[in-house]
Write an enzyme that holds these catalytic residues in place. Structure first.
Site, PDB file in Angstrom:
ATOM      1  N   GLY A  10       0.870  -1.243   0.115  1.00 37.79           N
ATOM      2  CA  GLY A  10      -0.148  -0.190   0.068  1.00 37.79           C
ATOM      3  C   GLY A  10       0.900   1.215  -0.019  1.00 37.79           C
ATOM      4  O   GLY A  10       2.110   1.129   0.460  1.00 37.79           O
ATOM      5  N   GLN A  11       0.181   2.387  -0.373  1.00 40.03           N
ATOM      6  CA  GLN A  11       0.965   3.596  -0.372  1.00 40.03           C
ATOM      7  C   GLN A  11       1.561   4.168   0.834  1.00 40.03           C
ATOM      8  O   GLN A  11       2.771   4.608   0.860  1.00 40.03           O
ATOM      9  CB  GLN A  11       0.438   4.616  -1.126  1.00 40.03           C
ATOM     10  CG  GLN A  11      -1.013   4.949  -0.798  1.00 40.03           C
ATOM     11  CD  GLN A  11      -1.724   6.058  -1.342  1.00 40.03           C
ATOM     12  OE1 GLN A  11      -1.231   7.000  -2.226  1.00 40.03           O
ATOM     13  NE2 GLN A  11      -2.869   6.528  -1.240  1.00 40.03           N
ATOM     14  N   LEU A  38      -4.653 -10.275   7.096  1.00 42.89           N
ATOM     15  CA  LEU A  38      -5.540  -9.852   8.226  1.00 42.89           C
ATOM     16  C   LEU A  38      -7.039 -10.658   8.165  1.00 42.89           C
ATOM     17  O   LEU A  38      -7.421 -10.677   9.253  1.00 42.89           O
ATOM     18  CB  LEU A  38      -5.861  -8.273   8.300  1.00 42.89           C
ATOM     19  CG  LEU A  38      -4.845  -7.375   8.321  1.00 42.89           C
ATOM     20  CD1 LEU A  38      -5.316  -6.079   8.837  1.00 42.89           C
ATOM     21  CD2 LEU A  38      -3.975  -7.840   9.565  1.00 42.89           C
ATOM     22  N   ALA A  61      -5.680  -2.317   4.619  1.00 43.72           N
ATOM     23  CA  ALA A  61      -7.220  -1.792   4.471  1.00 43.72           C
ATOM     24  C   ALA A  61      -7.819  -2.313   3.155  1.00 43.72           C
ATOM     25  O   ALA A  61      -7.365  -2.408   2.232  1.00 43.72           O
ATOM     26  CB  ALA A  61      -7.641  -0.403   4.801  1.00 43.72           C
ATOM     27  N   THR A  63      -9.814  -0.267   0.847  1.00 42.55           N
ATOM     28  CA  THR A  63      -9.769   1.144   0.594  1.00 42.55           C
ATOM     29  C   THR A  63     -10.665   1.224  -0.651  1.00 42.55           C
ATOM     30  O   THR A  63     -10.656   2.376  -1.135  1.00 42.55           O
ATOM     31  CB  THR A  63      -8.241   1.617   0.531  1.00 42.55           C
ATOM     32  OG1 THR A  63      -7.677   0.901  -0.487  1.00 42.55           O
ATOM     33  CG2 THR A  63      -7.552   1.634   1.733  1.00 42.55           C
ATOM     34  N   TYR A 126     -17.735   1.743   3.253  1.00 44.99           N
ATOM     35  CA  TYR A 126     -16.319   2.033   3.718  1.00 44.99           C
ATOM     36  C   TYR A 126     -16.295   2.730   5.125  1.00 44.99           C
ATOM     37  O   TYR A 126     -15.479   2.029   6.134  1.00 44.99           O
ATOM     38  CB  TYR A 126     -15.664   2.743   2.569  1.00 44.99           C
ATOM     39  CG  TYR A 126     -13.973   3.111   3.116  1.00 44.99           C
ATOM     40  CD1 TYR A 126     -13.106   2.315   3.076  1.00 44.99           C
ATOM     41  CD2 TYR A 126     -13.889   4.363   3.716  1.00 44.99           C
ATOM     42  CE1 TYR A 126     -11.854   2.561   3.456  1.00 44.99           C
ATOM     43  CE2 TYR A 126     -12.564   4.878   3.770  1.00 44.99           C
ATOM     44  CZ  TYR A 126     -11.542   3.876   3.646  1.00 44.99           C
ATOM     45  OH  TYR A 126     -10.398   4.245   4.013  1.00 44.99           O
TER      46      TYR A 126
HETATM   47  N1  LIG Z   1      -5.944   6.410   0.580  1.00 43.72           N
HETATM   48  C1  LIG Z   1      -6.790   7.370   1.118  1.00 43.72           C
HETATM   49  O1  LIG Z   1      -6.833   8.418   0.546  1.00 43.72           O
HETATM   50  C2  LIG Z   1      -6.842   7.412   2.674  1.00 43.72           C
HETATM   51  C3  LIG Z   1      -7.682   8.105   3.133  1.00 43.72           C
HETATM   52  C4  LIG Z   1      -8.019   8.099   4.829  1.00 43.72           C
HETATM   53  C5  LIG Z   1      -7.749   6.821   5.302  1.00 43.72           C
HETATM   54  N2  LIG Z   1      -6.879   6.115   4.719  1.00 43.72           N
HETATM   55  C6  LIG Z   1      -6.435   4.802   5.345  1.00 43.72           C
HETATM   56  O2  LIG Z   1      -4.994   4.751   5.227  1.00 43.72           O
HETATM   57  C7  LIG Z   1      -4.506   3.446   5.405  1.00 43.72           C
HETATM   58  C8  LIG Z   1      -3.438   3.261   4.150  1.00 43.72           C
HETATM   59  O3  LIG Z   1      -4.235   3.557   3.041  1.00 43.72           O
HETATM   60  P1  LIG Z   1      -3.212   3.386   1.717  1.00 43.72           P
HETATM   61  O4  LIG Z   1      -3.834   4.271   0.592  1.00 43.72           O
HETATM   62  O5  LIG Z   1      -1.898   3.324   1.908  1.00 43.72           O
HETATM   63  O6  LIG Z   1      -3.821   1.933   1.233  1.00 43.72           O
HETATM   64  P2  LIG Z   1      -3.657   1.000   0.080  1.00 43.72           P
HETATM   65  O7  LIG Z   1      -2.627   1.876  -0.650  1.00 43.72           O
HETATM   66  O8  LIG Z   1      -4.951   0.932  -0.671  1.00 43.72           O
HETATM   67  O9  LIG Z   1      -3.208  -0.097   0.572  1.00 43.72           O
HETATM   68  C9  LIG Z   1      -3.910  -1.023   1.293  1.00 43.72           C
HETATM   69  C10 LIG Z   1      -3.168  -2.224   1.352  1.00 43.72           C
HETATM   70  O10 LIG Z   1      -3.866  -3.325   2.232  1.00 43.72           O
HETATM   71  C11 LIG Z   1      -3.467  -4.472   1.937  1.00 43.72           C
HETATM   72  N3  LIG Z   1      -4.384  -5.560   1.910  1.00 43.72           N
HETATM   73  C12 LIG Z   1      -5.610  -5.735   1.092  1.00 43.72           C
HETATM   74  N4  LIG Z   1      -6.188  -7.121   1.628  1.00 43.72           N
HETATM   75  C13 LIG Z   1      -5.398  -7.381   2.730  1.00 43.72           C
HETATM   76  C14 LIG Z   1      -5.480  -8.645   3.766  1.00 43.72           C
HETATM   77  N5  LIG Z   1      -6.527  -9.418   3.471  1.00 43.72           N
HETATM   78  N6  LIG Z   1      -4.695  -8.536   4.485  1.00 43.72           N
HETATM   79  C15 LIG Z   1      -3.300  -7.789   4.637  1.00 43.72           C
HETATM   80  N7  LIG Z   1      -3.478  -6.636   3.703  1.00 43.72           N
HETATM   81  C16 LIG Z   1      -4.523  -6.407   3.130  1.00 43.72           C
HETATM   82  C17 LIG Z   1      -3.304  -4.397   0.197  1.00 43.72           C
HETATM   83  O11 LIG Z   1      -2.486  -5.352  -0.390  1.00 43.72           O
HETATM   84  P3  LIG Z   1      -2.301  -5.932  -1.755  1.00 43.72           P
HETATM   85  O12 LIG Z   1      -1.534  -5.023  -2.386  1.00 43.72           O
HETATM   86  O13 LIG Z   1      -2.008  -7.433  -1.481  1.00 43.72           O
HETATM   87  O14 LIG Z   1      -3.786  -5.799  -2.358  1.00 43.72           O
HETATM   88  C18 LIG Z   1      -2.699  -2.946   0.168  1.00 43.72           C
HETATM   89  O15 LIG Z   1      -1.359  -3.214   0.062  1.00 43.72           O
HETATM   90  C19 LIG Z   1      -5.763   2.521   5.495  1.00 43.72           C
HETATM   91  O16 LIG Z   1      -6.091   2.171   6.733  1.00 43.72           O
HETATM   92  C20 LIG Z   1      -6.856   3.588   4.799  1.00 43.72           C
HETATM   93  O17 LIG Z   1      -8.399   3.115   5.323  1.00 43.72           O
HETATM   94  C21 LIG Z   1      -6.713   6.010   3.393  1.00 43.72           C
END
Ligand SMILES: NC(=O)c1ccc[n+]([C@@H]2O[C@H](COP(=O)([O-])OP(=O)(O)OC[C@H]3O[C@@H](n4cnc5c(N)ncnc54)[C@H](OP(=O)(O)O)[C@@H]3O)[C@@H](O)[C@H]2O)c1
Length: 293
Positions: A10-11, A38, A61, A63, A126
């Site tokens: 994830g990012q 998870l 998560a 997402t 979500y």
């Molecule tokens: N992006 C936003 O704008 C935003 C805004 C507010 C809050 N957040 C929160 O910030 C956090 C990080 O967000 P992000 O943007 O970095 O998310 P992201 O880039 O979508 O990455 C989410 C990661 O979760 C992994 N994942 C999916 N299913 C899984 C599982 N069963 N077990 C373990 N890992 C799993 C994915 O892995 P795969 O690569 O294998 O699919 C991915 O690497 C999250 O909690 C999100 O809710 C994000």
């Protein structure tokens, strides 16, 4: 400090793992699926036993905000049951859980930035799943920090900034909603803040620092304002840049309803941990510089 990051691809996790080697006091590991899934309890227990972390950052998560409307069970499994399982295991080993959450736990009706104690009222599957995750973490692991963030962007993969740059290569103009406000957050800035929080919270391991915090880029804008800044910086360096036309949310309907006001007040994070995220425009500038490299 041994730091384990869940959600390796994830990012946020990628930003954390890029940053951690420059910190001598931190040994960081990012673990993703299938080693740490998870939704698979045995993988959670095995990973924690193998790495024996002092701090676990849950950056994994579900997402896909719009897709979640069609897949509520999958969203709940990953965003609510997953964190509960992780929190129970973390609590048993006496470590600290830093769990990342979202502005989408709020309904956006408040006219000013949200503080941590404001009432939650998510509008989407979500948001409800992330709120359930927060509640599960609070119930299972007193030693937790829930860090809500918003509008995360980075040089990695698909996010608002990289999508705007891609669209600007294909279109003469971008039409972007201008009636929703929030705080864009550059993932590497958030990663640095999380490292700061992890250090401070493990140096003073007492209840006074545990709890819920907001951590988002300083300042706020609309999606349209965010897009215009991306175009401005891109154009200034010879990259793609097209006019951005403001539209309303009604003109760009999506399956999931999002808060009109997503602004997070991050001052508690600064007061307790002496951690502040830079202005979001600095994040845009740094991200664009990374993309040019
Ligand atoms: N992006 C936003 O704008 C935003 C805004 C507010 C809050 N957040 C929160 O910030 C956090 C990080 O967000 P992000 O943007 O970095 O998310 P992201 O880039 O979508 O990455 C989410 C990661 O979760 C992994 N994942 C999916 N299913 C899984 C599982 N069963 N077990 C373990 N890992 C799993 C994915 O892995 P795969 O690569 O294998 O699919 C991915 O690497 C999250 O909690 C999100 O809710 C994000």
């Amino acid at each position: 400090m041994r730091l384990l990051i869940a959600g390796a691809q994830g990012q946020l996790a990628r930003a954390m793992i890029e940053l951690a080697p420059s910190a001598e006091d931190v040994t960081a590991f990012a673990v993703g699926r299938p080693a740490l899934d998870l939704t698979a309890p045995s993988s959670v227990l095995r990973t924690l036993a193998d790495f024996k972390p002092d701090v676990i950052v849950n950056a994994a998560a579900y997402t896909a905000v719009d897709r979640a409307e069609q897949e509520p069970d999958a969203a709940m499994a990953l965003n609510a049951q997953g964190p509960r399982r992780l929190a129970e295991a973390v609590e048993r080993m006496g470590a600290l859980l830093i769990h990342i959450s979202t502005d989408c736990v709020f309904d956006g009706a408040k006219p000013t930035p949200y503080v941590e104690d404001d009432a939650t009222a998510p509008l989407s599957v979500y948001g409800r799943s992330k709120l359930a995750g927060e509640e599960a973490v609070r119930a299972a692991a007193p030693r937790h920090i829930i860090l809500r963030t918003s509008w995360v962007f980075s040089p990695y993969g698909s996010n608002f900034l990289t999508r705007m740059i891609g669209l600007a290569r294909e279109r003469d103009e971008l039409r972007v909603v201008d009636d929703r406000m929030g705080c864009p957050t550059y993932a590497p800035h958030l990663a640095a803040a999380i490292l700061g929080v992890a250090r401070a919270a493990t140096a003073a391991p007492h209840r006074g620092t545990w709890g819920t915090y907001h951590g988002a880029g300083t300042g706020s804008t609309t999606w349209c304002g965010f897009a215009r800044e991306i175009m401005r910086v891109s154009g200034a360096h010879g990259g793609p840049s097209v006019p951005v036309v403001p539209i309303t949310t009604a003109e760009y309907p999506t399956p999931a309803i999002r808060p009109v006001n997503s602004r997070l007040d991050s001052s508690k994070l600064t007061a307790v941990f002496d951690v502040a995220l830079p202005p979001w425009q600095q994040g845009v500038a740094e991200c664009m510089a990374r993309l040019r490299e």
